[in-house]
Scaffold this active site. Structure first.
Site, PDB file in Angstrom:
ATOM      1  N   SER A  18     -48.161 -21.833  85.500  1.00 37.47           N
ATOM      2  CA  SER A  18     -48.174 -21.988  84.039  1.00 37.47           C
ATOM      3  C   SER A  18     -48.037 -23.458  83.628  1.00 37.47           C
ATOM      4  CB  SER A  18     -47.073 -21.147  83.391  1.00 37.47           C
ATOM      5  OG  SER A  18     -45.820 -21.420  83.973  1.00 37.47           O
ATOM      6  N   HIS A  34     -46.803 -14.511  89.319  1.00 34.56           N
ATOM      7  CA  HIS A  34     -46.042 -15.519  88.550  1.00 34.56           C
ATOM      8  C   HIS A  34     -45.194 -14.789  87.506  1.00 34.56           C
ATOM      9  CE1 HIS A  34     -44.990 -19.340  86.961  1.00 34.56           C
ATOM     10  NE2 HIS A  34     -46.046 -19.596  86.230  1.00 34.56           N
ATOM     11  N   HIS A  80     -40.660 -17.261  96.931  1.00 35.15           N
ATOM     12  CA  HIS A  80     -40.982 -18.391  96.058  1.00 35.15           C
ATOM     13  C   HIS A  80     -41.772 -19.418  96.833  1.00 35.15           C
ATOM     14  CE1 HIS A  80     -40.528 -21.555  93.034  1.00 35.15           C
ATOM     15  NE2 HIS A  80     -40.305 -20.562  92.211  1.00 35.15           N
ATOM     16  N   ARG A 122     -31.497 -19.434  88.723  1.00 35.93           N
ATOM     17  CA  ARG A 122     -31.797 -18.727  87.468  1.00 35.93           C
ATOM     18  C   ARG A 122     -31.480 -17.238  87.637  1.00 35.93           C
ATOM     19  NH1 ARG A 122     -37.952 -20.299  86.897  1.00 35.93           N
ATOM     20  NH2 ARG A 122     -37.824 -19.547  89.031  1.00 35.93           N
ATOM     21  N   ASP A 159     -37.208 -13.534  88.360  1.00 34.89           N
ATOM     22  CA  ASP A 159     -37.754 -12.306  87.774  1.00 34.89           C
ATOM     23  C   ASP A 159     -37.066 -11.035  88.252  1.00 34.89           C
ATOM     24  OD1 ASP A 159     -39.777 -13.609  86.223  1.00 34.89           O
ATOM     25  OD2 ASP A 159     -40.792 -14.053  88.106  1.00 34.89           O
TER      26      ASP A 159
END
Ligand code: HAX
Length: 436
Positions: free
Chosen positions: A242, A272, A319, A328, A374
């Site tokens: 992105s 993604h 990743h 995160r 995610d």
């Protein structure tokens, strides 16, 4: 120049420009690294070919925003009164300038966002005209690009007013307007698609995160969830799909609306940003088969292996850069432990967290067996009533725009050129490899 953010940014840009100019002019020939055939075919993994000062991703430590870890960022930024989380507007100030804003600075940025936050009616009419089964990411991308006609950058460019020195200013104008409008656009899409078009107007007294929660129709502490979510997803240096897409499109001097719409399209892929939707879809499948019972570790292992054996990836794990658990993920896990420790889905994610890394290690393919951002994010959304998981990547998109807009403004300020890597043919690579 009227507002303090823009004045501060101009100061920073003037300070920074000689550093970039010197590197290019005096040290342009100094080697940064080498590229091998594996990297050329393998998605440029590890090739150092981008520059950004907004964030840096260390494979072991995770992300730092302007030098600050996630806990430091959350701790240092001014908080919204009565909330655990900082102002998103203050975080944007940090991304753009590299400095922690004062309460007054934050209030000024929040005022600026407030002035610019109304989305024109023609965007809503266009969204209403789309087929009802359009994906929310397609709607978001279309909504953004529809506003392109308002670009200050394009007007100034066509009037012949732009040069390398001042281009960042028109980019800044477009960037701020678009960011201010995104919560309205995103919440409109949500209410149009899932709440029978029952739209909730903005409240001009609220900050960006507070207003988003209000317009979504979700009560406290969802305002804090929104703030945390937008901040955590904002930036992950520049090579991810992105961020790179946004930067690449902007490098052709396409305006912020074109660039961020393209950024959203890249984020919409399941490898993604769409992975957060996929995690929830996967967990719901497991839940259905378990009839709501929390699986034992052995039961969960079987679900994971079944997915792998059918040739699919486990969403939310792995990743391209990170080689440990994503901070995160940890930030969201801590939020869950505090606010929803007994939630059923959280328990599912917890079992998944325990069993998946050893399985991926045993399978021996994934270079990083640990969970990414995610794996956890959908659980929090679900808990606060946002169960329409097709919408999750839109939340990611609103956050990611903060980082990518900051980068694009700096791209223009530092005069980065149009991107144009070189390609080779397979035969050329075979030649280089010495294959006869
Ligand atoms: N489950 C199963 N297999 C996996 C895997 C996972 N979670 N992660 C990697 N692998 C596999 C790859 O598919 C690849 O297999 P092949 O050799 O058969 O092609 C192999 O392991 C090597 O891949 P890698 O080098 O470790 O990973 P990449 O850098 O190529 O890809 C991805 C990174 C994030 C795309 C990958 O780990 C993945 O597909 N994860 C699941 C989807 C996901 O969670 N994506 C979100 C990532 C974070 C993000 O960007 N959020 O927006």
């Amino acid at each position: 120049m009227s507002n303090s953010l823009k004045i501060k940014l101009k100061e920073k840009i003037d300070e920074w420009r000689p550093r970039t100019t010197r590197l290019v002019k005096e040290f342009g020939d100094v080697k940064v690294g080498e590229v091998n055939i594996g990297q050329v075919i393998g998605g440029a993994r590890g090739v150092k070919s981008l520059v950004t000062d907004i964030s840096y991703l260390d494979p072991m430590e995770g992300i730092r925003f302007r030098g600050f870890t996630i806990p430091e960022t959350m701790e240092k930024l001014p908080k919204v009164p009565g909330s655990e989380m900082p102002y998103v507007e203050g975080f944007f100030y940090l991304l753009l300038t590299g400095e922690i804003p004062t309460q007054k600075d934050v209030e000024e940025v929040a005022d600026e966002f407030n002035k610019r936050k109304d989305v024109p009616e023609y965007v809503f009419n266009m969204l209403k005209a789309l087929p009802a089964d359009s994906h929310p990411m397609a709607m978001l991308s279309a909504g953004i690009v529809a506003m392109q006609r308002e670009s200050v950058f394009v007007k100034e460019y066509e009037a012949g007013n732009l040069n390398k020195d001042n281009m960042w200013e028109a980019t800044y104008e477009d960037g701020l307007t678009l960011l201010a409008r995104l919560p309205r656009l995103a919440s409109f899409i949500y209410r149009l698609k899932y709440k029978n078009g029952d739209i909730i107007p903005a409240d001009p007294k609220l900050d960006m995160g507070g207003n988003f929660a209000h317009m979504m129709g979700i009560k406290k502490p969802y305002d804090d969830v929104a703030r945390m979510y937008f901040i955590l997803h904002s930036d992950h240096e520049s090579g991810n799909v992105s961020a790179h897409t946004g930067h690449l499109v902007a490098s052709a001097l396409s305006d912020v609306y074109y660039s961020i719409s393209a950024m959203i399209n890249g984020l919409a892929g399941p490898l993604h940003g769409l992975a957060n939707q996929e995690v929830l879809r996967w967990l719901q499948g497991v839940m259905g088969q378990m009839q709501g019972k929390v699986p034992t570790e052995d039961e969960m292992k079987k679900f994971v292996w079944d997915t792998l054996n059918s040739g699919q990836v486990i969403p939310g794990f792995g990743h391209a850069v990170l080689r440990k658990t994503d901070p995160r993920y940890m930030a969201q896990r801590e939020f869950c432990l505090k606010h929803l420790p007994d939630d059923l889905l959280f328990k599912y994610v917890d079992v998944l967290y325990k069993v998946t890394p050893p399985i991926l290690q045993e399978q021996g393919k994934a270079k990083n067996p640990w969970p990414n951002v995610d794996a956890q994010s959908g659980v929090i959304q679900w808990y606060y009533g946002l169960t329409e998981y097709d919408f999750y990547t839109v939340l990611f998109g609103v956050g990611r725009a903060l980082g990518v807009v900051s980068n694009i403004i700096w791209d223009r300020a530092l005069g980065y050129p149009i991107e144009r890597p070189k390609s080779l043919t397979t035969a050329m690579l075979e030649d280089i490899a010495g294959i006869k």
